[in-house]
Motif scaffolding. Structure first.
Motif, PDB file in Angstrom:
ATOM      1  N   GLY A   1       0.797  -1.223   0.000  1.00  0.00           N
ATOM      2  CA  GLY A   1       0.000   0.000   0.000  1.00  0.00           C
ATOM      3  C   GLY A   1       0.824   1.264   0.000  1.00  0.00           C
ATOM      4  O   GLY A   1       0.275   2.359   0.144  1.00  0.00           O
ATOM      5  N   SER A   2       2.113   1.166  -0.185  1.00  0.00           N
ATOM      6  CA  SER A   2       2.952   2.368  -0.157  1.00  0.00           C
ATOM      7  C   SER A   2       2.827   3.170  -1.446  1.00  0.00           C
ATOM      8  O   SER A   2       2.667   2.602  -2.524  1.00  0.00           O
ATOM      9  CB  SER A   2       4.430   1.988   0.018  1.00  0.00           C
ATOM     10  OG  SER A   2       4.662   1.530   1.325  1.00  0.00           O
ATOM     11  N   VAL A   3       2.920   4.483  -1.291  1.00  0.00           N
ATOM     12  CA  VAL A   3       3.067   5.346  -2.455  1.00  0.00           C
ATOM     13  C   VAL A   3       4.529   5.782  -2.435  1.00  0.00           C
ATOM     14  O   VAL A   3       4.939   6.542  -1.560  1.00  0.00           O
ATOM     15  CB  VAL A   3       2.126   6.564  -2.389  1.00  0.00           C
ATOM     16  CG1 VAL A   3       2.338   7.456  -3.599  1.00  0.00           C
ATOM     17  CG2 VAL A   3       0.678   6.100  -2.310  1.00  0.00           C
ATOM     18  N   VAL A   4       5.312   5.242  -3.333  1.00  0.00           N
ATOM     19  CA  VAL A   4       6.762   5.470  -3.291  1.00  0.00           C
ATOM     20  C   VAL A   4       7.099   6.613  -4.226  1.00  0.00           C
ATOM     21  O   VAL A   4       6.965   6.496  -5.449  1.00  0.00           O
ATOM     22  CB  VAL A   4       7.520   4.179  -3.691  1.00  0.00           C
ATOM     23  CG1 VAL A   4       9.015   4.432  -3.738  1.00  0.00           C
ATOM     24  CG2 VAL A   4       7.195   3.061  -2.723  1.00  0.00           C
ATOM     25  N   THR A   5       7.493   7.739  -3.644  1.00  0.00           N
ATOM     26  CA  THR A   5       7.796   8.924  -4.457  1.00  0.00           C
ATOM     27  C   THR A   5       9.282   9.253  -4.439  1.00  0.00           C
ATOM     28  O   THR A   5       9.741  10.062  -5.233  1.00  0.00           O
ATOM     29  CB  THR A   5       7.021  10.149  -3.936  1.00  0.00           C
ATOM     30  OG1 THR A   5       7.306  10.277  -2.554  1.00  0.00           O
ATOM     31  CG2 THR A   5       5.521   9.984  -4.132  1.00  0.00           C
TER      32      THR A   5
END
Ligand code: UD1
Ligand code: CA
Length: 444
Positions: free
Chosen positions: A406-410
């Protein structure tokens, strides 16, 4: 004897009921014109001249795409097959070689058949490709004595007796260029269609003592396409012959009739293809790969031992390395999947480079498009991407690193790091039950 090919492609193809010139309609995802140009090339034509007419700019474009050396002449008015060939006179009359006439709407002539004509031509002046059929209908009839022909009569101009002849004209002829152009200059259009028939050359030649011989081929080779119905039948034939070709080469097709190929599909032996698979242009599959049911592949390379599908979509510029897996409901575009890496479920991978032994969790998406530009995602060897990770490109995920589900990796993830890119969970004791009771009461 060297020869040049002329491909007649000026007609509109009225019965196709389409704005597109007839020869640009596709079989096996390639224009009919390309199929015919390919035959000319494989048979060894020194030059290829295309007679274009209806929307000649489109036909020229397509011819040049196949070969920049293709030569084009334009027939302004379609006054008949003889008149069409005449348009190439200025280009080819001075060559002392032969002329091979092919039709742009007759895509299945085999190079081996042209070779037979070349051989026969050593013992005659013009060789004509013919075939026997139970239903000669509108084909020109060959008036023959043994293998010698003295005349070709068009169905429209034929007598009752002549219409009974079952030896027909395919349209393909081979003869000395200067002879054919000389004969064409003498043909007239006093016939049922008021056209200059190329076929009239045969009677003229034979009356002047030149020998014209028929070479026979299978009727299937001479199938012409005049309507969308015939185009569908031609496509069907193409697919059937591809299926046989691949099975003969050791490709296992679980339900052969449901697998569709393109003109340039390459598949190695030992590969298995399950039901309902479409291979669009530009697909090469090495040996011992598995393409599972309901997958669509285009412009990609599938390496040995890798597995695709079921229900996978592989888009152009994608490479699956050895032993990699792209599973169900996964779309991959312009990406390299490294050896033994897995993208098993429900993901979109675009503009990405994935190293070795990477695991991409279910629902992972490379967010490669910001609305204006496309950006790259780089995932290093042995990284573990948790389910439902959004990889906002451009971004690099380091070797042996992990992203939490569920990570949003930016931001780039260093080697061996664990990336958390999600809000923390809070548990409110007893609140679940209270909330439900409240909602149920409200409903009444
Ligand atoms: C032609 C033959 C016929 C043969 C049949 C095989 C003649 C007169 N008849 O008939 O004996 O059995 O093919 O399919 O040759 N084209 C041009 N310019 C023209 C006319 C035609 O480029 O002015 C092209 C068409 O686009 C087509 C090809 O030549 O690709 C054949 O022409 P078409 O009118 O279809 O000939 P058929 O009547 O089928
Ligand atoms: Ca025709």
């Amino acid at each position: 004897m060297s020869f040049s090919a002329i491909i007649l492609a000026a007609g509109k193809g009225t019965r196709m009921r389409s704005d597109k010139p007839k020869v640009l309609h596709k079989i096996g995802n390639s224009p009919m014109l390309h199929h015919v140009m390919d035959v000319a090339k494989k048979a060894g034509a020194k030059r290829t001249v295309i007679v274009a007419g209806y929307r000649s700019n489109l036909v020229t474009g397509a011819a040049k795409t196949f070969s920049s050396e293709a030569e084009i002449v334009v027939q302004q008015e379609q006054l008949g097959t003889g008149h069409a060939v005449k348009q190439a006179k200025d280009l080819l009359n001075n060559s002392d070689g032969d002329l091979l006439v092919l039709y742009g709407d007759t895509p299945f002539i085999q190079p081996e058949t042209i070779s037979k004509m070349i051989k026969t031509r050593r013992e005659c002046d013009i060789s004509v490709l013919g075939f026997n059929t139970e239903e000669p209908s509108m084909y020109g009839r060959l008036i023959a004595n043994g293998s010698n022909i003295s005349q070709i009569v068009e169905a429209k101009d034929a007598s009752e007796e002549q219409l009974k002849i079952t030896l027909c004209n395919s349209g393909v002829i081979l003869g000395k260029a200067t002879l054919i152009f000389d004969l064409i200059s003498k043909i007239k259009n006093d016939n049922a269609s008021n056209e200059f028939y190329l076929t009239d050359c045969i009677e003229l030649a034979s009356k002047s003592g030149f020998k014209c011989s028929v070479v026979l081929c299978d009727q299937q080779e001479t199938i012409g396409v005049n309507s969308l119905k015939e185009l569908a039948q031609a496509e069907d034939l193409f697919q059937k012959s591809k299926r046989v070709e691949f099975m003969d080469n050791g490709v296992r097709l679980h339900a052969a009739d449901t697998v569709f190929f393109s003109f340039d599909t390459i598949i190695g032996p030992g590969t298995e293809i399950e039901q309902n698979v479409v291979l669009a242009p530009g697909v090469t599959i090495e040996e011992n790969a598995t393409i599972r049911a309901f997958s669509h592949l285009e412009g990609c390379h599938i390496s040995s031992g890798s597995r695709v599908g079921p229900y996978a979509r592989i888009r152009p510029d994608t490479v699956l390395s050895e032993g990699s897996v792209v599973g169900n409901f996964v779309e991959v575009k312009k990406s390299v999947i490294g050896p033994e890496s897995k993208v098993n479920h429900l993901s979109y991978i675009g503009d990405a480079k994935i190293g070795e032994k990477v695991n991409i969790g279910a629902g992972t998406i490379t967010c490669n498009y910001d609305g204006v530009n496309k950006h790259k995602t780089d995932i290093k060897d042995e990284a573990f991407i948790g389910s439902n990770t959004m990889l906002v490109a451009p971004v690099t995920v380091g070797e042996k690193s992990v992203t939490a589900s569920g990570s949003v990796v930016t931001k780039d993830v260093p080697d061996e790091a664990l990336a958390f890119g999600r809000s923390r969970q809070e548990n409110k004791i007893g609140m679940g039950k209270k909330l439900m009771n409240f909602l149920r009461k409200q409903k009444k």
